[in-house]
Design a protein around this motif. Structure first.
Motif, PDB file in Angstrom:
ATOM      1  N   LYS A 118       6.356 -30.095  17.107  1.00 32.96           N
ATOM      2  CA  LYS A 118       6.808 -30.663  18.378  1.00 32.96           C
ATOM      3  C   LYS A 118       5.652 -31.431  19.032  1.00 32.96           C
ATOM      4  O   LYS A 118       4.563 -30.887  19.207  1.00 32.96           O
ATOM      5  N   ASN A 119       5.907 -32.694  19.367  1.00 29.23           N
ATOM      6  CA  ASN A 119       4.932 -33.567  20.045  1.00 29.23           C
ATOM      7  C   ASN A 119       3.595 -33.651  19.306  1.00 29.23           C
ATOM      8  O   ASN A 119       2.541 -33.658  19.936  1.00 29.23           O
ATOM      9  N   TYR A 120       3.651 -33.729  17.977  1.00 26.92           N
ATOM     10  CA  TYR A 120       2.408 -33.768  17.202  1.00 26.92           C
ATOM     11  C   TYR A 120       1.542 -34.962  17.581  1.00 26.92           C
ATOM     12  O   TYR A 120       0.314 -34.886  17.542  1.00 26.92           O
ATOM     13  N   GLU A 121       2.182 -36.089  17.983  1.00 24.28           N
ATOM     14  CA  GLU A 121       1.410 -37.276  18.364  1.00 24.28           C
ATOM     15  C   GLU A 121       0.557 -36.991  19.603  1.00 24.28           C
ATOM     16  O   GLU A 121      -0.581 -37.436  19.699  1.00 24.28           O
ATOM     17  N   VAL A 122       1.127 -36.249  20.554  1.00 22.67           N
ATOM     18  CA  VAL A 122       0.411 -35.888  21.791  1.00 22.67           C
ATOM     19  C   VAL A 122      -0.762 -34.971  21.448  1.00 22.67           C
ATOM     20  O   VAL A 122      -1.870 -35.139  21.975  1.00 22.67           O
ATOM     21  N   ILE A 123      -0.524 -34.013  20.562  1.00 20.88           N
ATOM     22  CA  ILE A 123      -1.597 -33.107  20.142  1.00 20.88           C
ATOM     23  C   ILE A 123      -2.736 -33.912  19.530  1.00 20.88           C
ATOM     24  O   ILE A 123      -3.898 -33.752  19.897  1.00 20.88           O
ATOM     25  N   LEU A 124      -2.396 -34.805  18.609  1.00 22.03           N
ATOM     26  CA  LEU A 124      -3.412 -35.566  17.881  1.00 22.03           C
ATOM     27  C   LEU A 124      -4.137 -36.569  18.772  1.00 22.03           C
ATOM     28  O   LEU A 124      -5.313 -36.850  18.575  1.00 22.03           O
ATOM     29  N   GLU A 125      -3.461 -37.065  19.781  1.00 24.38           N
ATOM     30  CA  GLU A 125      -4.089 -38.006  20.707  1.00 24.38           C
ATOM     31  C   GLU A 125      -5.121 -37.318  21.601  1.00 24.38           C
ATOM     32  O   GLU A 125      -6.146 -37.889  21.938  1.00 24.38           O
ATOM     33  N   ASN A 126      -4.846 -36.049  21.953  1.00 22.70           N
ATOM     34  CA  ASN A 126      -5.681 -35.338  22.924  1.00 22.70           C
ATOM     35  C   ASN A 126      -6.606 -34.275  22.339  1.00 22.70           C
ATOM     36  O   ASN A 126      -7.428 -33.718  23.063  1.00 22.70           O
ATOM     37  N   HIS A 127      -6.439 -33.982  21.048  1.00 18.36           N
ATOM     38  CA  HIS A 127      -7.220 -32.906  20.424  1.00 18.36           C
ATOM     39  C   HIS A 127      -7.623 -33.315  19.011  1.00 18.36           C
ATOM     40  O   HIS A 127      -6.981 -34.155  18.395  1.00 18.36           O
ATOM     41  N   HIS A 128      -8.670 -32.669  18.518  1.00 21.56           N
ATOM     42  CA  HIS A 128      -9.106 -32.888  17.144  1.00 21.56           C
ATOM     43  C   HIS A 128      -8.577 -31.758  16.265  1.00 21.56           C
ATOM     44  O   HIS A 128      -8.367 -30.635  16.743  1.00 21.56           O
ATOM     45  N   LEU A 129      -8.364 -32.057  14.997  1.00 20.94           N
ATOM     46  CA  LEU A 129      -7.955 -31.055  14.019  1.00 20.94           C
ATOM     47  C   LEU A 129      -9.106 -30.841  13.049  1.00 20.94           C
ATOM     48  O   LEU A 129      -9.683 -31.811  12.536  1.00 20.94           O
ATOM     49  N   TYR A 130      -9.435 -29.591  12.794  1.00 23.04           N
ATOM     50  CA  TYR A 130     -10.437 -29.229  11.803  1.00 23.04           C
ATOM     51  C   TYR A 130      -9.678 -28.578  10.650  1.00 23.04           C
ATOM     52  O   TYR A 130      -9.093 -27.502  10.818  1.00 23.04           O
ATOM     53  N   VAL A 131      -9.672 -29.259   9.516  1.00 25.38           N
ATOM     54  CA  VAL A 131      -8.822 -28.867   8.393  1.00 25.38           C
ATOM     55  C   VAL A 131      -9.673 -28.244   7.289  1.00 25.38           C
ATOM     56  O   VAL A 131     -10.668 -28.828   6.864  1.00 25.38           O
ATOM     57  N   TYR A 132      -9.254 -27.064   6.857  1.00 32.20           N
ATOM     58  CA  TYR A 132      -9.951 -26.387   5.752  1.00 32.20           C
ATOM     59  C   TYR A 132      -9.073 -26.446   4.497  1.00 32.20           C
ATOM     60  O   TYR A 132      -7.849 -26.519   4.582  1.00 32.20           O
TER      61      TYR A 132
END
Length: 194
Positions: A118-132
């Protein structure tokens, strides 16, 4: 402001794989802390194997006790259910926005389906993802490849699962090495997952 990575999960139970990844993130990325955000038991999906929230919180507390950069968070316990990550992030920003910058930790397998959140674009616009990395990583959608807010961290590949631990503990197998000692003691004393 302090950079905090949010590690979401049921942690039913928390195990050494969770700790290895969280510790790797605070030691080998620019994150300064990792908060284990314990997902509450959905009142609509009561699972026999899911321990009550307070017991899972206590096990996370036991596990992170010796790691000052790792914390347990109950932020989702007070949010309306069903809850979405985007709502948790808004809530955290309202409460702590002047102290912390929040990012998400996720396995590569979750990044594959992140566009369905849900609202992944908003998450990605406002936060960084650290992927393992995960063995089951697979193909990541093109829109996430090379994205400025997505950071791949070369953490150890941990394929331990809480489900495996619960199932095999119930069968009488020795799963003790897969858990922090304090979590094992709590789990054993409380006679969980038998």
């Amino acid at each position: 402001m302090k950079k905090v990575g949010l590690f979401f999960g049921t942690f039913n139970p928390i195990h050494i794989g969770h700790l290895v990844i969280a510790n790797h993130m605070v030691e080998f990325s620019d994150l300064e802390e990792v908060w284990f955000v314990i997902t509450p038991q959905s009142p609509f999906k009561v699972k026999q194997s899911m321990l009550p929230d307070h017991h899972r919180y206590q096990m996370v507390q036991e596990a992170v006790g010796e790691y000052p950069k790792l914390k347990a968070s109950t932020i989702e316990f007070d949010l309306p259910q069903p809850n979405y990550t985007v709502n948790t992030l808004v809530n955290l920003k309202e409460k702590h926005g002047d102290q912390y910058i929040f990012s998400l930790l996720m396995g590569e397998d979750n990044l594959k389906t992140f566009h369905k959140w849900k609202n992944y674009e908003v998450i990605l616009e406002n936060h960084h993802l650290y992927v393992y990395p995960r063995i089951s990583g697979g193909d990541v959608p093109e829109r996430f490849v090379g994205h400025d807010h997505i950071h791949r961290i070369d953490a150890p590949v941990m394929e331990i699962s809480s489900t495996f631990i619960r199932n095999n503990h119930k069968k009488g197998k020795n799963i003790r090495p897969l858990l922090p000692e304090s979590v094992w003691k709590y789990m054993d004393e409380m006679n969980f997952y038998r």
